[in-house]
Write a protein that holds these residues in place. Structure first.
Motif, PDB file in Angstrom:
ATOM      1  N   SER A 176      64.928  59.749  14.240  1.00  0.00           N
ATOM      2  CA  SER A 176      65.797  60.856  13.839  1.00  0.00           C
ATOM      3  C   SER A 176      64.971  62.046  13.389  1.00  0.00           C
ATOM      4  O   SER A 176      63.824  61.910  12.963  1.00  0.00           O
ATOM      5  CB  SER A 176      66.724  60.414  12.701  1.00  0.00           C
ATOM      6  OG  SER A 176      65.980  60.045  11.566  1.00  0.00           O
ATOM      7  N   ASN A 177      65.611  63.226  13.499  1.00  0.00           N
ATOM      8  CA  ASN A 177      65.058  64.474  12.976  1.00  0.00           C
ATOM      9  C   ASN A 177      63.624  64.718  13.454  1.00  0.00           C
ATOM     10  O   ASN A 177      62.697  64.862  12.667  1.00  0.00           O
ATOM     11  CB  ASN A 177      65.107  64.479  11.439  1.00  0.00           C
ATOM     12  CG  ASN A 177      64.928  65.869  10.876  1.00  0.00           C
ATOM     13  OD1 ASN A 177      65.312  66.852  11.503  1.00  0.00           O
ATOM     14  ND2 ASN A 177      64.348  65.954   9.696  1.00  0.00           N
ATOM     15  N   ARG A 218      68.146  65.622  16.479  1.00  0.00           N
ATOM     16  CA  ARG A 218      68.582  64.890  15.288  1.00  0.00           C
ATOM     17  C   ARG A 218      68.544  63.386  15.497  1.00  0.00           C
ATOM     18  O   ARG A 218      68.426  62.626  14.548  1.00  0.00           O
ATOM     19  CB  ARG A 218      69.989  65.320  14.880  1.00  0.00           C
ATOM     20  CG  ARG A 218      70.070  66.779  14.430  1.00  0.00           C
ATOM     21  CD  ARG A 218      71.413  67.104  13.830  1.00  0.00           C
ATOM     22  NE  ARG A 218      71.465  68.485  13.404  1.00  0.00           N
ATOM     23  CZ  ARG A 218      71.003  68.923  12.235  1.00  0.00           C
ATOM     24  NH1 ARG A 218      70.462  68.066  11.390  1.00  0.00           N
ATOM     25  NH2 ARG A 218      71.085  70.205  11.916  1.00  0.00           N
TER      26      ARG A 218
END
Length: 366
Positions: free
Chosen positions: A158-159, A172
């Motif tokens: 993620s991210n 994301r």
């Protein structure tokens, strides 16, 4: 009688000592986990409940994710303290003296504890690999969204940010690997000479040739302030899938096998892997530290209890154990900085303190 069987005390004594050791070790571990988890909740419960809609269920979810980390971190400490308490109790009751009077050596007295600690090490490795790694990955993802709804499944990254020339691409969530990687929640920040000119956002992106096909996209022009809806568009020409999937590799959130695969992928992509290789080796040496604790704490088992030096011996055993943990963390830090080779960073403290503990035992008792 075989050599292996003759090395241990009688079956009754072996089971008696192992039971004392295991009950004290796990009792200390439970007490530490309860106290430390309560203290941790004091600092985190406010942040969890600050998100609208969170309540008691989210508090218990946090406890379920955080408790395995506490168990993994403090299990070796519990083994150390459990060993000291067990050996001190046996010494105070003159049971060690009775065993030595029966012809058992110091190594034979410690043999049941060493075998029990080897079982704890195997249990610790399996626990870390199957439970702690998953809990760590999930908790990290949950904290990134400030304890809101989890946007991704376990094991997904993620991210992640990737630099494409002057442009910045943020994903994301990333699912899959290689050509099958799917990016979710994509934002492309188009820049010219370091100045933001436009922002392109989309729900998902998949590899399409040498670029990424962004679906349900919108483009916002910074100069005019106009947002334009796009059916689909291509972004990130020349950006490889491994730049997303290998951008952030957290060794604590990966199992032993998954981390080994990530290291191989990074090597194939020409990325540095020394720090991750050290973490991979430490996934083996860390649980095995439990085997060292009886040897380092053995100084508390011997010597006449009436001499008044039993407390001093217990403190010396505790000091040796804590010195190992300090040396272990220092070696890992040096490995992350590249000052130590990965194998040395993970195994040098273990081997060094194994020799120190053996030297102390032989010098004082054998």
């Amino acid at each position: 009688m075989s050599a292996a069987a003759s090395f241990f005390p009688s079956r009754t004594i072996t089971l008696y000592m192992a039971r004392l050791f295991l009950t004290r070790t796990f009792a200390i571990l439970i007490a530490l986990v309860v106290v430390l988890q309560a203290l941790d909740l004091l600092s985190e419960s406010g942040r969890i409940l600050a998100y609208s809609g969170n309540g008691e269920g989210e508090i218990w979810r946090y406890v379920g994710l955080r408790a395995p980390q506490i168990v993994a971190r403090f299990l070796p400490f519990s083994v150390l303290l459990g060993t000291i308490i067990t050996l001190t109790t046996l010494n105070q009751n003159s049971e060690v003296i009775s065993m030595k009077a029966a012809g058992l050596s110091a190594h034979q007295v410690l043999a049941p504890l060493m075998v029990a600690s080897l079982g704890i090490a195997a249990l610790s490795f399996a626990f870390n690999d199957r439970i702690v790694a998953r809990a760590t990955a999930t908790l990290d993802q949950w904290q990134k969204v400030e304890y809101g709804p989890l946007p991704i499944d376990r094991g997904d990254r993620s991210n992640v940010w990737v630099l494409d020339g002057d442009d910045l691409i943020q994903a994301r969530q990333i699912k899959g690997r290689g050509g099958g990687a799917v990016l979710g929640g994509v934002s492309v920040y188009e820049r010219t000479d370091g100045r933001l000119t436009a922002i392109v956002t989309g729900e998902t992106a998949r590899l399409d040739g040498d670029a990424w096909r962004l679906e349900n996209a919108r483009r916002f022009d910074v100069a005019t302030g106009i947002a334009t809806r796009l059916a689909s568009t291509q972004v990130g020409p020349g950006v490889r899938p491994d730049q997303f999937t290998l951008a952030t590799v957290d060794p604590d959130g990966l199992s032993f096998r998954a981390l080994a695969v990530a290291i191989d992928d990074l090597k194939a992509a020409g990325r540095p892997t020394k720090a991750l290789e050290g973490a991979l080796w430490h996934k083996l040496s860390g649980p095995l530290s439990s085997v060292l604790m009886p040897l380092l704490a053995a100084v508390a088992a011997f010597g006449v209890a009436r001499s008044g030096k039993l407390f001093v011996r217990a403190v010396i055993g505790m000091a040796l154990g804590f010195a190992y943990f300090v040396a272990d963390n220092f070696a890992l830090a040096m490995g992350n900085l590249g000052a130590y080779p990965p194998f040395l960073a993970a195994w040098a403290p273990f081997l060094l303190f194994a020799m120190v503990g053996e030297a102390v035992l032989v010098r004082t008792e054998e």
